[in-house]
Design a protein around this motif. Structure first.
Motif, PDB file in Angstrom:
ATOM      1  N   VAL A  42     -27.111  22.255-120.904  1.00  9.93           N
ATOM      2  CA  VAL A  42     -26.020  22.890-121.656  1.00  9.93           C
ATOM      3  C   VAL A  42     -24.695  22.166-121.393  1.00  9.93           C
ATOM      4  O   VAL A  42     -23.876  22.003-122.307  1.00  9.93           O
ATOM      5  N   LEU A  43     -24.485  21.714-120.168  1.00  8.21           N
ATOM      6  CA  LEU A  43     -23.267  20.957-119.883  1.00  8.21           C
ATOM      7  C   LEU A  43     -23.233  19.658-120.683  1.00  8.21           C
ATOM      8  O   LEU A  43     -22.193  19.262-121.226  1.00  8.21           O
ATOM      9  N   ALA A  44     -24.385  18.975-120.775  1.00  7.55           N
ATOM     10  CA  ALA A  44     -24.457  17.738-121.563  1.00  7.55           C
ATOM     11  C   ALA A  44     -24.240  18.029-123.049  1.00  7.55           C
ATOM     12  O   ALA A  44     -23.565  17.269-123.755  1.00  7.55           O
ATOM     13  N   LEU A  45     -24.787  19.143-123.520  1.00  6.17           N
ATOM     14  CA  LEU A  45     -24.613  19.521-124.927  1.00  6.17           C
ATOM     15  C   LEU A  45     -23.153  19.863-125.224  1.00  6.17           C
ATOM     16  O   LEU A  45     -22.662  19.612-126.333  1.00  6.17           O
ATOM     17  N   THR A  46     -22.472  20.442-124.249  1.00  7.30           N
ATOM     18  CA  THR A  46     -21.048  20.742-124.418  1.00  7.30           C
ATOM     19  C   THR A  46     -20.254  19.463-124.608  1.00  7.30           C
ATOM     20  O   THR A  46     -19.459  19.322-125.546  1.00  7.30           O
ATOM     21  N   GLU A  47     -20.466  18.515-123.707  1.00  2.80           N
ATOM     22  CA  GLU A  47     -19.734  17.245-123.797  1.00  2.80           C
ATOM     23  C   GLU A  47     -20.162  16.453-125.031  1.00  2.80           C
ATOM     24  O   GLU A  47     -19.322  15.812-125.689  1.00  2.80           O
ATOM     25  N   GLY A  48     -21.436  16.504-125.374  1.00  2.68           N
ATOM     26  CA  GLY A  48     -21.911  15.809-126.569  1.00  2.68           C
ATOM     27  C   GLY A  48     -21.264  16.357-127.829  1.00  2.68           C
ATOM     28  O   GLY A  48     -20.877  15.592-128.731  1.00  2.68           O
ATOM     29  N   LEU A  49     -21.109  17.678-127.917  1.00  2.00           N
ATOM     30  CA  LEU A  49     -20.477  18.277-129.092  1.00  2.00           C
ATOM     31  C   LEU A  49     -18.988  17.943-129.138  1.00  2.00           C
ATOM     32  O   LEU A  49     -18.432  17.707-130.207  1.00  2.00           O
ATOM     33  N   ARG A  50     -18.345  17.899-127.965  1.00  2.00           N
ATOM     34  CA  ARG A  50     -16.931  17.507-127.928  1.00  2.00           C
ATOM     35  C   ARG A  50     -16.765  16.111-128.509  1.00  2.00           C
ATOM     36  O   ARG A  50     -15.846  15.837-129.290  1.00  2.00           O
ATOM     37  N   LYS A  51     -17.681  15.204-128.154  1.00  2.00           N
ATOM     38  CA  LYS A  51     -17.596  13.830-128.650  1.00  2.00           C
ATOM     39  C   LYS A  51     -17.957  13.757-130.141  1.00  2.00           C
ATOM     40  O   LYS A  51     -17.436  12.909-130.871  1.00  2.00           O
ATOM     41  N   ASP A  52     -18.815  14.642-130.612  1.00  2.00           N
ATOM     42  CA  ASP A  52     -19.114  14.736-132.045  1.00  2.00           C
ATOM     43  C   ASP A  52     -17.856  15.135-132.809  1.00  2.00           C
ATOM     44  O   ASP A  52     -17.525  14.550-133.853  1.00  2.00           O
ATOM     45  N   GLU A  77     -15.551  12.210-132.933  1.00  2.00           N
ATOM     46  CA  GLU A  77     -16.028  11.234-133.913  1.00  2.00           C
ATOM     47  C   GLU A  77     -15.661  11.655-135.336  1.00  2.00           C
ATOM     48  O   GLU A  77     -15.323  10.827-136.180  1.00  2.00           O
ATOM     49  N   HIS A  78     -15.722  12.960-135.608  1.00  2.00           N
ATOM     50  CA  HIS A  78     -15.408  13.489-136.941  1.00  2.00           C
ATOM     51  C   HIS A  78     -13.915  13.796-137.114  1.00  2.00           C
ATOM     52  O   HIS A  78     -13.512  14.356-138.139  1.00  2.00           O
ATOM     53  N   LYS A  79     -13.100  13.453-136.097  1.00  2.00           N
ATOM     54  CA  LYS A  79     -11.662  13.742-136.120  1.00  2.00           C
ATOM     55  C   LYS A  79     -11.422  15.223-136.437  1.00  2.00           C
ATOM     56  O   LYS A  79     -10.546  15.584-137.234  1.00  2.00           O
ATOM     57  N   SER A  80     -12.192  16.045-135.806  1.00  2.00           N
ATOM     58  CA  SER A  80     -12.139  17.484-136.041  1.00  2.00           C
ATOM     59  C   SER A  80     -11.319  18.195-134.983  1.00  2.00           C
ATOM     60  O   SER A  80     -11.269  17.772-133.821  1.00  2.00           O
ATOM     61  N   ASN A  81     -10.680  19.284-135.371  1.00  2.00           N
ATOM     62  CA  ASN A  81      -9.927  20.113-134.434  1.00  2.00           C
ATOM     63  C   ASN A  81     -10.746  21.289-133.920  1.00  2.00           C
ATOM     64  O   ASN A  81     -10.196  22.181-133.253  1.00  2.00           O
ATOM     65  N   MET A  82     -12.026  21.328-134.233  1.00  2.00           N
ATOM     66  CA  MET A  82     -12.881  22.367-133.657  1.00  2.00           C
ATOM     67  C   MET A  82     -12.933  22.192-132.148  1.00  2.00           C
ATOM     68  O   MET A  82     -12.674  21.103-131.620  1.00  2.00           O
ATOM     69  N   LYS A  83     -13.295  23.256-131.462  1.00  2.00           N
ATOM     70  CA  LYS A  83     -13.362  23.214-130.003  1.00  2.00           C
ATOM     71  C   LYS A  83     -14.747  23.632-129.516  1.00  2.00           C
ATOM     72  O   LYS A  83     -15.434  24.418-130.170  1.00  2.00           O
ATOM     73  N   VAL A  84     -15.097  23.130-128.358  1.00  2.00           N
ATOM     74  CA  VAL A  84     -16.291  23.599-127.670  1.00  2.00           C
ATOM     75  C   VAL A  84     -15.923  23.841-126.216  1.00  2.00           C
ATOM     76  O   VAL A  84     -15.234  23.027-125.593  1.00  2.00           O
ATOM     77  N   ASP A  88     -12.415  22.871-117.952  1.00  2.00           N
ATOM     78  CA  ASP A  88     -12.100  21.476-118.197  1.00  2.00           C
ATOM     79  C   ASP A  88     -11.337  21.465-119.486  1.00  2.00           C
ATOM     80  O   ASP A  88     -11.345  22.403-120.201  1.00  2.00           O
ATOM     81  N   GLY A  89     -10.644  20.523-119.835  1.00  2.00           N
ATOM     82  CA  GLY A  89      -9.954  20.501-121.063  1.00  2.00           C
ATOM     83  C   GLY A  89      -9.289  19.210-121.492  1.00  2.00           C
ATOM     84  O   GLY A  89      -8.263  18.986-120.993  1.00  2.00           O
ATOM     85  N   PRO A 116      -6.862  17.452-123.181  1.00  2.33           N
ATOM     86  CA  PRO A 116      -6.377  17.711-124.532  1.00  2.33           C
ATOM     87  C   PRO A 116      -7.507  17.550-125.552  1.00  2.33           C
ATOM     88  O   PRO A 116      -8.425  16.760-125.321  1.00  2.33           O
ATOM     89  N   VAL A 117      -7.448  18.298-126.628  1.00  2.00           N
ATOM     90  CA  VAL A 117      -8.443  18.163-127.695  1.00  2.00           C
ATOM     91  C   VAL A 117      -8.400  16.738-128.217  1.00  2.00           C
ATOM     92  O   VAL A 117      -7.335  16.213-128.529  1.00  2.00           O
ATOM     93  N   GLY A 118      -9.555  16.096-128.250  1.00  2.00           N
ATOM     94  CA  GLY A 118      -9.636  14.752-128.794  1.00  2.00           C
ATOM     95  C   GLY A 118      -9.495  13.641-127.783  1.00  2.00           C
ATOM     96  O   GLY A 118      -9.395  12.475-128.166  1.00  2.00           O
ATOM     97  N   GLU A 119      -9.491  13.956-126.495  1.00  2.00           N
ATOM     98  CA  GLU A 119      -9.432  12.895-125.494  1.00  2.00           C
ATOM     99  C   GLU A 119     -10.692  12.036-125.589  1.00  2.00           C
ATOM    100  O   GLU A 119     -11.796  12.543-125.663  1.00  2.00           O
ATOM    101  N   ALA A 120     -10.505  10.733-125.570  1.00  2.00           N
ATOM    102  CA  ALA A 120     -11.616   9.818-125.865  1.00  2.00           C
ATOM    103  C   ALA A 120     -12.534   9.579-124.687  1.00  2.00           C
ATOM    104  O   ALA A 120     -13.662   9.140-124.861  1.00  2.00           O
ATOM    105  N   PHE A 121     -12.087   9.837-123.449  1.00  2.00           N
ATOM    106  CA  PHE A 121     -12.938   9.523-122.311  1.00  2.00           C
ATOM    107  C   PHE A 121     -13.377  10.783-121.583  1.00  2.00           C
ATOM    108  O   PHE A 121     -12.877  11.855-121.804  1.00  2.00           O
TER     109      PHE A 121
END
Length: 543
Positions: free
Chosen positions: A178-188, A191-198, A254-255, A538-543
């Protein structure tokens, strides 16, 4: 939570415990809640009971919102057809979903060498596959409707960070997933330049039916202090209530691109149980009239923390090398928060601000400040270890002096302040004091090669946080220790490092008040709950 009023949330596993508590809290804040479970007939009763239980513990808070509607629907998360049917009903009846709380989970008391395959399969199907199907359907529904501010919240577990018991290994494996899925969705989303949050909320032992159904858990933890369902529900409200540029991952906190601050709020129980959980609340009244020491208060985070505490009635000793800058910096931090619409008036009588000169690289300066506090104010009740130094220097070519100053301030200075604060509290019989270290995402990974020594010190701060918690356990103390680890923050600290500013200057960043809010959150938790760590990006941090 005002922006969520009238919108739609789907909460899984809502027939008991955490799911029921999340459902009633969202409903009371004006959110229309689709509450699903296999035992659909139990949902309304469970939600009402969760609300009543919170009232009986003095933990229920009236809201001004018009209550949302509660829709109880049957859904077995192990059956994809059930999940798809629920999303079809939501689309046809309510238009779509804006919030998804993936709470449903299963655990089987079975080992990794002798358990039947079916026990493993059902745990994997619900905890990973069911969660993933719900997430996919929710995100596709949001994107199909042009909703770009939706929020997905996974309820994880401390088991996602460590395997506590051999006969819960498969459950722990799913929570690590679930932790990996959280980070994977954040990176998704990135990638989509979305403001959604996970976000991910990872509690330790919670007093629910989930625990009581597993004899080995009940026997081990029955007599220990645990979290209540509303503790976890309040963590959900906290991450939902963060500003658009901040994303909370609780376990989480985390954020960090919209400042997607994944807040990983990691909370540990005050009885010393070596497990993690997440909690959020807002209760600063008990600190009014007491004393806080904030280091590094001449700019940025330190200045923002100082004014936040002062506005809540805390007397603040604000220290820095540049003592002449402190009062100006605190006033500037408050004005900047107002300009961003982030300043909140309080009913408390403001505390006093005492600006004192202190170089954290000099032990004599630190000891002099604590002597002054003792003689003038009696002692300290809160310590915010914010001061830190970074040097843009590598590990193969940097001068020793660059390394020494970073180590002296970030590790030794922090440790000396902590020692003096705790000794002062113990000598005065203060057993509810709170130490908060301001660390960094660099405490979890080395972001840049030429900041490795800085990262090393922040990794050390993580160890010092856990070490102090264990010291408090050993002394049977109710003192608390928390760590707030931000990603990129828009402060003078960043701007003073040219290469860092060039690399990260155009990236989304947190504001100093985001970190100050996290500090207040940790300070405001009830006595039995400790926020162990808030990792905020911050939302959208690349690393």
């Amino acid at each position: 939570m005002e922006r969520w009023s009238g919108r739609v949330a789907l909460v899984t596993g809502a027939s008991a415990g955490i799911g029921a508590a999340v459902a009633y809290q969202l409903q009371d804040h004006g959110v229309h809640v689709v509450a699903v479970a296999r035992r659909v007939e139990k949902i309304e009763e469970a939600v009402a009971k969760a609300r009543q239980d919170a009232k009986s513990r003095g933990r229920y808070h009236e809201t001004k919102a018009k209550p949302g509607k509660l829709y109880a629907k049957k859904c077995d998360l192990a059956k994809e057809e059930d999940i798809l049917a629920v999303f079809k009903w939501i689309k046809e009846t309510l238009g779509g979903v804006d919030i998804l709380v993936n709470n449903a989970a299963l655990e089987k008391e079975s080992g990794i060498t002798d358990a039947p395959t079916e026990d493993w399969r059902i745990v994997v199907d619900v905890n990973i596959l069911g969660l993933s199907i719900c997430t996919r359907e929710a995100v596709q529904n949001m994107r199909g409707r042009g909703v770009d501010d939706g929020h997905i919240i996974h309820i994880g577990s401390v088991a996602g960070h460590n395997v506590g018991l051999h006969n819960s290994t498969m459950y722990a494996a799913t929570k690590h997933a679930v932790l990996a899925l959280t980070e994977g969705l954040r990176k998704d989303f990135l990638e989509h330049k979305s403001n959604m949050k996970v976000s991910c909320v990872t509690p330790g032992v919670v007093k629910t039916e989930f625990r009581d159904k597993l004899p080995y858990l009940k026997n081990i933890f029955d007599k220990k202090v645990g979290l209540y369902s509303e503790d976890v529900a309040e963590a959900v409200l906290y991450v939902l209530g963060t500003p658009p540029h901040v994303q909370g991952e609780a376990g989480l906190l985390d954020g960090d691109a919209v400042s997607q601050a994944r807040r990983v709020l990691t909370v540990k129980e005050m009885n010393g149980e070596d497990r993690e959980c997440v909690y959020l609340t807002d209760n600063m009244e008990r600190w009014s009239g007491r004393v806080a020491l904030v280091t590094g208060a001449s700019a940025g985070i330190g200045a923002a923390v100082a004014y936040h505490l002062q506005d809540h009635g805390v007397h603040v000793v604000a220290v820095a090398r540049r003592v002449d800058k402190i009062e100006e910096a605190v006033a500037k931090a408050k004005q900047e928060a107002k300009s961003r619409g982030r300043y909140h008036e309080t009913k408390a009588k403001p505390g006093k601000l005492y600006a004192k000169k202190c170089d954290l690289a000099k032990e004599e300066d630190i000891l002099a400040v604590f002597k002054w506090i003792k003689e003038t104010l009696g002692g300290v009740d809160i310590l915010i270890n914010n001061a830190a130094i970074a040097k843009e220097s590598g590990l193969t070519d940097a001068p020793t002096e660059d390394w020494r100053i970073v180590l002296d301030v970030n590790i030794l200075g922090l440790s000396i302040c902590t020692r003096e604060a705790v000794q002062n509290m113990r000598a005065r019989g203060v057993d509810d004091g709170h130490i908060i270290h301001i660390s960094s995402v660099n405490g979890h990974k080395v972001v840049r090669h030429n900041s490795a020594m800085y990262a090393a010190t922040k990794h050390a701060v993580m160890a010092l946080t856990e070490g102090l918690r264990k010291d408090f356990v050993e002394h049977k103390s109710n003192m608390k220790i928390s760590c707030v680890s931000p990603g990129v923050v828009k402060t003078e600290f960043r701007d003073n490092l040219p290469n860092y500013a060039v690399q990260f200057g155009k990236m989304p960043g947190l504001y100093a008040e985001d970190l100050a809010d996290a500090v207040l959150y940790a300070l405001g938790t009830p006595p039995h709950v400790q926020i162990h760590e808030i990792l905020i990006k911050p939302v959208g941090e690349a690393f």
